[in-house]
Design a protein around this motif. Structure first.
Motif, PDB file in Angstrom:
ATOM      1  N   ALA C 188     -24.683 -15.636  52.297  1.00  0.00           N
ATOM      2  CA  ALA C 188     -24.845 -16.436  53.842  1.00  0.00           C
ATOM      3  C   ALA C 188     -25.034 -18.208  53.360  1.00  0.00           C
ATOM      4  N   SER C 189     -25.111 -18.334  51.801  1.00  0.00           N
ATOM      5  CA  SER C 189     -25.507 -19.610  51.932  1.00  0.00           C
ATOM      6  C   SER C 189     -23.456 -20.351  51.722  1.00  0.00           C
ATOM      7  N   LEU C 190     -22.969 -19.493  51.530  1.00  0.00           N
ATOM      8  CA  LEU C 190     -21.369 -20.002  51.144  1.00  0.00           C
ATOM      9  C   LEU C 190     -21.104 -20.401  52.686  1.00  0.00           C
ATOM     10  N   VAL C 191     -21.597 -19.399  53.458  1.00  0.00           N
ATOM     11  CA  VAL C 191     -20.659 -19.510  54.835  1.00  0.00           C
ATOM     12  C   VAL C 191     -21.503 -20.699  55.418  1.00  0.00           C
ATOM     13  N   LEU C 192     -22.863 -21.052  55.161  1.00  0.00           N
ATOM     14  CA  LEU C 192     -23.482 -22.066  55.967  1.00  0.00           C
ATOM     15  C   LEU C 192     -22.886 -24.128  55.275  1.00  0.00           C
ATOM     16  N   SER C 193     -22.890 -23.391  53.448  1.00  0.00           N
ATOM     17  CA  SER C 193     -22.880 -24.567  53.414  1.00  0.00           C
ATOM     18  C   SER C 193     -21.763 -25.568  53.923  1.00  0.00           C
ATOM     19  N   LEU C 343     -22.321 -12.580  54.705  1.00  0.00           N
ATOM     20  CA  LEU C 343     -21.511 -13.240  54.817  1.00  0.00           C
ATOM     21  C   LEU C 343     -20.993 -12.851  56.499  1.00  0.00           C
ATOM     22  N   LEU C 344     -21.092 -11.661  57.176  1.00  0.00           N
ATOM     23  CA  LEU C 344     -21.347 -11.620  58.254  1.00  0.00           C
ATOM     24  C   LEU C 344     -22.609 -11.841  59.013  1.00  0.00           C
ATOM     25  N   GLY C 345     -24.164 -12.020  58.827  1.00  0.00           N
ATOM     26  CA  GLY C 345     -24.671 -12.383  58.716  1.00  0.00           C
ATOM     27  C   GLY C 345     -24.755 -14.286  59.412  1.00  0.00           C
ATOM     28  N   ALA C 346     -24.318 -14.778  58.122  1.00  0.00           N
ATOM     29  CA  ALA C 346     -23.876 -16.328  58.124  1.00  0.00           C
ATOM     30  C   ALA C 346     -23.072 -16.555  59.388  1.00  0.00           C
ATOM     31  N   TRP C 347     -21.857 -15.536  59.294  1.00  0.00           N
ATOM     32  CA  TRP C 347     -20.459 -16.174  59.857  1.00  0.00           C
ATOM     33  C   TRP C 347     -21.165 -15.514  61.640  1.00  0.00           C
ATOM     34  N   VAL C 348     -21.533 -15.051  61.772  1.00  0.00           N
ATOM     35  CA  VAL C 348     -22.093 -14.631  63.297  1.00  0.00           C
ATOM     36  C   VAL C 348     -22.988 -16.382  63.766  1.00  0.00           C
ATOM     37  N   VAL C 349     -24.309 -16.311  63.263  1.00  0.00           N
ATOM     38  CA  VAL C 349     -24.537 -17.260  63.420  1.00  0.00           C
ATOM     39  C   VAL C 349     -24.389 -18.817  63.504  1.00  0.00           C
ATOM     40  N   THR C 350     -23.346 -18.789  62.970  1.00  0.00           N
ATOM     41  CA  THR C 350     -22.262 -20.327  62.320  1.00  0.00           C
ATOM     42  C   THR C 350     -21.745 -19.865  64.084  1.00  0.00           C
ATOM     43  N   ALA C 351     -21.144 -18.842  64.199  1.00  0.00           N
ATOM     44  CA  ALA C 351     -20.010 -19.031  64.670  1.00  0.00           C
ATOM     45  C   ALA C 351     -20.633 -18.986  66.448  1.00  0.00           C
ATOM     46  N   LEU C 352     -21.574 -18.766  66.637  1.00  0.00           N
ATOM     47  CA  LEU C 352     -22.569 -18.850  67.763  1.00  0.00           C
ATOM     48  C   LEU C 352     -23.453 -20.171  68.398  1.00  0.00           C
ATOM     49  N   ASN C 353     -23.089 -21.138  66.637  1.00  0.00           N
ATOM     50  CA  ASN C 353     -23.205 -21.939  67.074  1.00  0.00           C
ATOM     51  C   ASN C 353     -25.219 -22.275  67.066  1.00  0.00           C
ATOM     52  N   LEU C 354     -25.405 -21.488  66.969  1.00  0.00           N
ATOM     53  CA  LEU C 354     -27.210 -21.132  67.435  1.00  0.00           C
ATOM     54  C   LEU C 354     -28.038 -22.847  66.635  1.00  0.00           C
ATOM     55  N   THR C 355     -27.028 -23.925  67.150  1.00  0.00           N
ATOM     56  CA  THR C 355     -28.317 -24.969  66.888  1.00  0.00           C
ATOM     57  C   THR C 355     -28.689 -25.943  65.752  1.00  0.00           C
ATOM     58  N   ARG C 356     -26.753 -25.732  65.520  1.00  0.00           N
ATOM     59  CA  ARG C 356     -27.000 -26.027  63.959  1.00  0.00           C
ATOM     60  C   ARG C 356     -26.788 -27.476  63.669  1.00  0.00           C
ATOM     61  N   ALA C 357     -27.720 -27.873  62.678  1.00  0.00           N
ATOM     62  CA  ALA C 357     -27.706 -29.100  61.958  1.00  0.00           C
ATOM     63  C   ALA C 357     -26.399 -29.617  62.017  1.00  0.00           C
TER      64      ALA C 357
END
Lengths: 359, 359, 359
Positions: C188-193, C343-357
């Motif tokens: 997850a961190s790989l996608v988020l970072s 990877l899938l989880g982080a990709w989805v929460v990033t793609a949905l732009n869930l109030t990203r920092a």
């Protein structure tokens, strides 16, 4: 007051630790094994495990955070407490295990680890952390390492003399843990304090800070709350007869003793520690003298004098007078081993110039 | 807001404490003894000791660190919590011990200390620390000392009325500990807040700071984790029938009650506390009203209403309607004793000008 | 790096949490009930309660304070750890309860809550907090919320496969808790970072501060002290045969494994984490890779290889070779589920732009 940390670590600490650890590891492989798990294993666990964990909380969280009040040495205090206690426990498994299980007179060829031995080793580490309280900030990590390693065989010898040879009554580890630990540390501190420039209570680095004081309440409270477990654990690993003698108390008497000990400690912090610091240059960073040393002398005397009125069922000897004599002897021998051991140890680590602090 | 600490201590706090302690000590010598250790002593220890220690952690670490969020009062909060709880426990041994063991109607001539009594005295101290949360920072140490000492006999009286006279069901000490403690503290705070200049939520000294907030998480987490032990300890010292009635719950119901109580508390912090502060000048430093007061009123009502559907096996009375009546009476009497006691106590300590804060 | 907190909370976090909580609440009402209290209820409590509380201390105090070292994220770390663990435990009651109690193949129509299930759910939360250590400071609270919620069913699936389908020996939760949690979080961190500007170990916000490091020692010590309870709790809820195989150890061997794991972790912090940060942009805030990931890979291999010399009484299969095969398969499947899930989880929460920092 520990300059050039990187270089110091490389020259003194890492080789010392590596050497010590290799010896411990070799002895573990050659001599130590787990006790065969018997039929009543679960009962043993139920009886001792809670005490064991409670004592661990006291040694690692209690003593560790108690010493975080120093502005510049909070993290060092709690980390070195952690490191030193763990190392002393490993060494104590070898030394106390061998002593108690008749290894020296060839009664056993292997040291058996069980939870009772681990509890006993925790007390040894506790005694080490009392000594640490006197010298913290005055010794380099390498000096501290060797002083704690040297304390373990002295502790095991003294414990054997006091409990098994002299058959002294030692409630709460007054003699074996507190008296021994405090004067070992104070004797070492006397040598270390005089050798270094950062000296005296009025040095700014010796000051505390507000939030650090709050941290030290974490240690204070866990030590205070788990104190009954400390004594319970001691009673459960001590010879049988000691358990009963504690009955000879009243709640009012307990309050009186606590009140008196609290006053002695507080007055000591206010008057005795500064006096000894000014006159003979005795540094005592955490006030170990007032909190463990003097109360332990009083405790030894009170326990001895209380024997005078006791029935012999509660004593290890036929008369209270005889018990009192052995009690006093135990105290004197403990003081002698602790102070001479502390002076010698500190003199050696200072003479070898084990990466002494130099700022 | 506590100026000239040194002088204040000498004039008010030390004489007060010395006087109180001498009385406690005398009564301990005259009246208190340890219970004879019976055959089943080890069973008793195994049953109660863990609960006892867990509750101690909650009272001393939990409540103590919960209140460290104040920038200027962290150390005071955790230290006075420690001091006050220990003092209340000593006094409670006398007062609750005497009340529960039939001392007043001459059924007993000595108060027996056992671990069940100590657990009960811990709850009394817990009630005191809830009250402390409302007045912290507004009372001088001397005022606080007398307010806590005055709370103990009121607690013992109220506990006796609620549990033994009214036979109310009091799960988790809702009425006896939370309702009583919160409104005693709030009533005292109402008097104390109005008398001093440091008033109102917007005063800078009432602000928190970042690391202090982290400290208060130490308290929060230990309180939260050990909460089952708090209720388990209560159930184990309570009359038998109370234990069974807790069965009448579902996991979903428990979640609902928790969700609702959390919302009530949070909304109270956001709206009710500032409103009461602005309008009637009711200071409530830790938001005790939202965390203990209102949830305790709701809890009392819910427990009463839940009785309506219960079989009489789970009740202290024949019908749920009857139980509900006594439940409401217990709540009303508790509120009356707590608020009148708190108002009276605070009025006296303020009128006597017990080294009131003056900055 | 979490800007405009107020708005973010209103847009993403509160609706997400409300939705999740309503679903959990509904399922609790429909499906969950407390186990009937049997004859031996008090024995059950005595056997499991201490373990349960000890594990709770580890999850909430241990992991929570372990992550307070960050200068700007101490309070966030301990608070989100608290919130996330509690939420995961609620969800795990449903998901793990259903899986273990044969809900999916219609063997049961209700999920029974007992203390063993709660212990198992604590381990699931522990696995979540290991993952949290890799992504802390890189995910917004809303992203974190969904990543933790998504981790629970993957954990339950993987646990079922490893323990019940593959019958792997999993001492101390090496595979199910540590291996799974670490690589889920790292994936997850790989996608988020990569998606956010606050990137790299040398950013000032990633630095620690002195008192924050002292706070993280609170976590360190409680985790270390209670570790035997963690393993004891695991053994007590695991299938019987696992308990015995731990006998096949010597104290010297234990010291060696600990020494080796400590070196691997420390070297990883010094060299591997900065290397992966520079090269593939893998953020790993708490060094989860060194502390849980790599040691878990080694542990899985060692446990598998140790099977080769074991008598089949200590194994789940007839020969050590067969056991080793299943052990390796369990590790590989765990890695696959964890990384693809993360990877899938982080990709989805990033793609949905869930109030990203966004700062």
């Amino acid at each position: 007051g520990i300059p050039d940390r990187e270089g110091q670590m490389r020259k003194g600490f890492v080789p010392s630790l590596a050497g010590i650890f290799i010896v411990i590891l070799g002895l573990f492989f050659g001599l130590v094994q787990y006790t065969e798990v018997g039929e009543n294993a679960m009962d043993q666990v139920h009886r001792y495990y809670t005490y064991f964990i409670d004592v661990q909380i006291m040694i690692f969280v209690g003593f560790g955070f108690l010493m975080t009040f120093m502005r510049r040495y909070s993290l060092g205090a709690v980390s070195l407490n952690y490191f030193g206690s763990a190392l002393m426990m490993l060494e104590a498994i070898l030394v106390i295990g061998a002593t108690q299980q008749g290894f020296w007179n060839l009664k056993a060829s292997k040291i058996q680890i069980d939870i009772e031995l681990l509890i006993d080793c925790s007390f040894c580490a506790g005694s080490g952390m009392i000594a640490f309280g006197a010298i913290i900030g005055k010794a380099s990590p390498t000096q501290l390492l060797w002083l704690l390693v040297w304390q373990v065989p002295l502790y095991a010898l003294n414990q054997h003399l006091v409990i098994y040879t002299f058959k002294a009554l030692d409630m709460g580890g007054t003699i074996v843990i507190h008296l021994f630990g405090a004067y070992y540390g104070l004797a070492a501190s006397l040598v270390l304090s005089r050798r270094q420039p950062l000296h005296g209570l009025d040095h700014p680095k010796n000051s505390s800070a507000y939030l650090n004081d709050v941290f030290s309440m974490v240690g204070t409270l866990f030590l205070w709350i788990y104190w009954p477990s400390f004594n319970g654990a001691l009673a459960s690993v001590a010879p049988e007869s000691l358990e009963t003698a504690t009955d000879a108390q009243t709640p009012g008497g307990a309050l009186c003793v606590g009140l008196f000990a609290g006053c002695v400690s507080t007055l000591g912090f206010s008057f005795l520690t500064p006096f000894l610091d000014r006159t003979i240059g005795l540094g005592d960073t955490c006030g170990v003298h007032n909190l463990h040393g003097i109360p332990a002398i009083l405790g030894t005397l009170v326990a001895g004098l209380a024997s005078l009125g006791q029935h012999s069922d509660y004593l290890m000897y036929g008369t209270g007078r005889e018990q009192l004599g052995w009690e006093v002897l135990a105290g004197v021998v403990t003081l002698a081993i602790a102070t001479s051991g502390g002076l010698l140890g500190a003199w050696v680590v200072t003479a070898l110039n084990l990466t002494r602090a130099e700022d």
